[in-house]
Design a protein around this motif. Structure first.
Motif, PDB file in Angstrom:
ATOM      1  N   PHE A  22       0.759  -1.243   0.064  1.00  0.00           N
ATOM      2  CA  PHE A  22       0.109  -0.087  -0.002  1.00  0.00           C
ATOM      3  C   PHE A  22       0.844   1.121   0.073  1.00  0.00           C
ATOM      4  CE2 PHE A  22      -3.479  -2.557   2.277  1.00  0.00           C
ATOM      5  CZ  PHE A  22      -4.139  -2.928   1.312  1.00  0.00           C
ATOM      6  N   ALA A  23       1.778   1.183   0.795  1.00  0.00           N
ATOM      7  CA  ALA A  23       2.888   2.324   0.787  1.00  0.00           C
ATOM      8  C   ALA A  23       3.362   2.600  -0.475  1.00  0.00           C
ATOM      9  CB  ALA A  23       3.994   2.252   1.934  1.00  0.00           C
ATOM     10  N   GLU A  24       3.860   1.459  -1.220  1.00  0.00           N
ATOM     11  CA  GLU A  24       4.501   1.652  -2.485  1.00  0.00           C
ATOM     12  C   GLU A  24       3.669   1.939  -3.816  1.00  0.00           C
ATOM     13  OE1 GLU A  24       6.577  -2.199  -2.797  1.00  0.00           O
ATOM     14  OE2 GLU A  24       7.822  -1.665  -1.018  1.00  0.00           O
ATOM     15  N   GLU A  25       2.380   1.254  -3.701  1.00  0.00           N
ATOM     16  CA  GLU A  25       1.646   1.126  -4.884  1.00  0.00           C
ATOM     17  C   GLU A  25       0.382   2.116  -4.793  1.00  0.00           C
ATOM     18  OE1 GLU A  25       2.840  -0.017  -7.452  1.00  0.00           O
ATOM     19  OE2 GLU A  25       4.497  -1.131  -6.676  1.00  0.00           O
ATOM     20  N   GLY A  26      -0.107   2.327  -3.435  1.00  0.00           N
ATOM     21  CA  GLY A  26      -1.343   2.967  -3.399  1.00  0.00           C
ATOM     22  C   GLY A  26      -2.413   1.864  -3.186  1.00  0.00           C
ATOM     23  N   PHE A  27      -3.682   2.187  -2.569  1.00  0.00           N
ATOM     24  CA  PHE A  27      -4.645   0.907  -2.520  1.00  0.00           C
ATOM     25  C   PHE A  27      -5.157   0.335  -3.981  1.00  0.00           C
ATOM     26  CE2 PHE A  27      -8.842  -0.254  -1.962  1.00  0.00           C
ATOM     27  CZ  PHE A  27      -9.106  -1.280  -1.113  1.00  0.00           C
ATOM     28  N   ALA A  28      -5.379   1.315  -4.767  1.00  0.00           N
ATOM     29  CA  ALA A  28      -5.999   0.748  -6.064  1.00  0.00           C
ATOM     30  C   ALA A  28      -5.235   0.037  -7.000  1.00  0.00           C
ATOM     31  CB  ALA A  28      -6.460   1.918  -6.899  1.00  0.00           C
ATOM     32  N   ALA A  29      -3.815   0.274  -6.916  1.00  0.00           N
ATOM     33  CA  ALA A  29      -2.895  -0.620  -7.467  1.00  0.00           C
ATOM     34  C   ALA A  29      -2.534  -1.738  -6.910  1.00  0.00           C
ATOM     35  CB  ALA A  29      -1.661   0.413  -8.111  1.00  0.00           C
ATOM     36  N   ALA A  30      -2.456  -1.895  -5.609  1.00  0.00           N
ATOM     37  CA  ALA A  30      -1.977  -3.056  -4.919  1.00  0.00           C
ATOM     38  C   ALA A  30      -3.038  -4.419  -5.331  1.00  0.00           C
ATOM     39  CB  ALA A  30      -2.152  -2.726  -3.331  1.00  0.00           C
ATOM     40  N   SER A  31      -2.417  -5.463  -5.288  1.00  0.00           N
ATOM     41  CA  SER A  31      -3.231  -6.597  -5.601  1.00  0.00           C
ATOM     42  C   SER A  31      -3.176  -7.619  -4.704  1.00  0.00           C
ATOM     43  CB  SER A  31      -2.914  -7.317  -6.965  1.00  0.00           C
ATOM     44  OG  SER A  31      -1.505  -7.796  -6.872  1.00  0.00           O
TER      45      SER A  31
END
Length: 211
Positions: A22-31
Motif C-alpha cells: 500500500f505504501a509503495e503502490e497505493g490502494f487501487a494498484a495493490a493486488s
C-alpha cells in the motif's frame, strides 16, 4: 497452540506485506497477488485470514493507530515536565521516526489520502486532534505568543507537519531530522515567542543530537 502461533505469524506477515505494498503502490494498484507473494503465502492462505484488500487495509490502519497511541503515551510521560510546547515539538520527531521506521504508519497515512479507499481510521484527523489538544494546553498556560489564535497555530502546525510522510522517504541518515530542526527554528518563535520558544528549542535540539 502451535497452529495458533503459526496462524498469528502468517497474519503478521500479511499485514506487514500489505503495508509495504500500500505504501509503495497505493490502494487501487495493490493486488492480492502482490501482497500474498510479498508475504510468502498463497492467495488462498491470505483469504483464510482476510476477506480482501479492504480488510487488510483496515488491519494496517488499526496497527498504525495503535503504534501512534503507544508512542504518544511514552512521549507525554517523557516530556510532561517540559510543558505542552515541549510535548508538541517532541511529538513531531516521534512522528518522523514512526514514518521512517514503521511501514504500517507510513501506509496508513497514505491510505488516509487515497480516494480509492474508505477507511475507519483517519490518522491525519487524529494528528490534528492531538496538535489541537496540546496547543490548547499551551494556550491555557499562557505560552502562546501575544496575538496568536489557537486555531491559527493548529492550522500552521498541521499544515507543516502533515508533510512528514514525505520526509519519511528520506534515507535513514539525519537529513529529515535536520530539516525538521530548521522548520521548528523558524516556526516555534512565531507561535510561542521569546524565551519560551528559545528554551523549548534548546531542549529539543539537544535531545535530538543525543538520539
Amino acid at each position: 497452540m502451535v497452529k495458533q502461533e503459526r496462524a498469528a505469524r502468517t497474519r503478521e506477515s500479511l499485514v506487514h506485506a500489505a503495508a509495504e505494498v500500500f505504501a509503495e503502490e497505493g490502494f487501487a494498484a495493490a493486488s492480492i497477488a502482490q501482497i500474498s507473494r510479498r508475504a510468502g503465502v498463497t492467495s488462498g492462505a491470505l483469504h483464510f485470514h482476510f476477506d480482501g484488500k479492504t480488510s487488510l487495509a483496515l488491519a494496517v490502519e488499526e496497527r498504525a493507530a495503535r503504534a501512534m497511541r503507544e508512542a504518544a503515551a511514552v512521549l507525554e510521560e517523557r516530556d510532561r515536565a517540559g510543558g505542552p510546547l515541549r510535548v508538541l515539538v517532541g511529538s513531531t520527531y516521534t512522528m518522523l521516526s514512526l514514518l521512517t521506521e514503521d511501514v504500517a504508519v507510513r501506509a496508513a497515512f497514505a491510505l488516509c489520502a487515497d480516494t480509492a479507499h474508505s477507511g475507519r481510521v483517519d490518522l491525519r484527523r487524529q494528528w490534528r486532534s492531538w496538535v489541537e489538544g496540546v496547543l490548547a494546553d499551551a494556550e491555557r498556560a499562557r505560552l502562546l505568543a501575544e496575538g496568536v489564535a489557537l486555531q491559527d497555530a493548529v492550522d500552521l502546525v498541521v499544515a507543516l507537519t502533515v508533510g512528514l510522510d514525505g520526509l519519511g522517504g528520506f534515507e535513514p541518515d539525519r537529513g529529515a531530522r535536520q530539516l525538521l530542526n530548521r522548520i521548528w527554528t523558524v516556526v516555534l518563535p512565531g507561535i510561542a515567542g521569546g524565551e519560551v520558544a528559545a528554551a523549548v528549542l534548546v531542549e529539543a535540539l539537544a535531545e535530538d543530537e543525543t538520539d
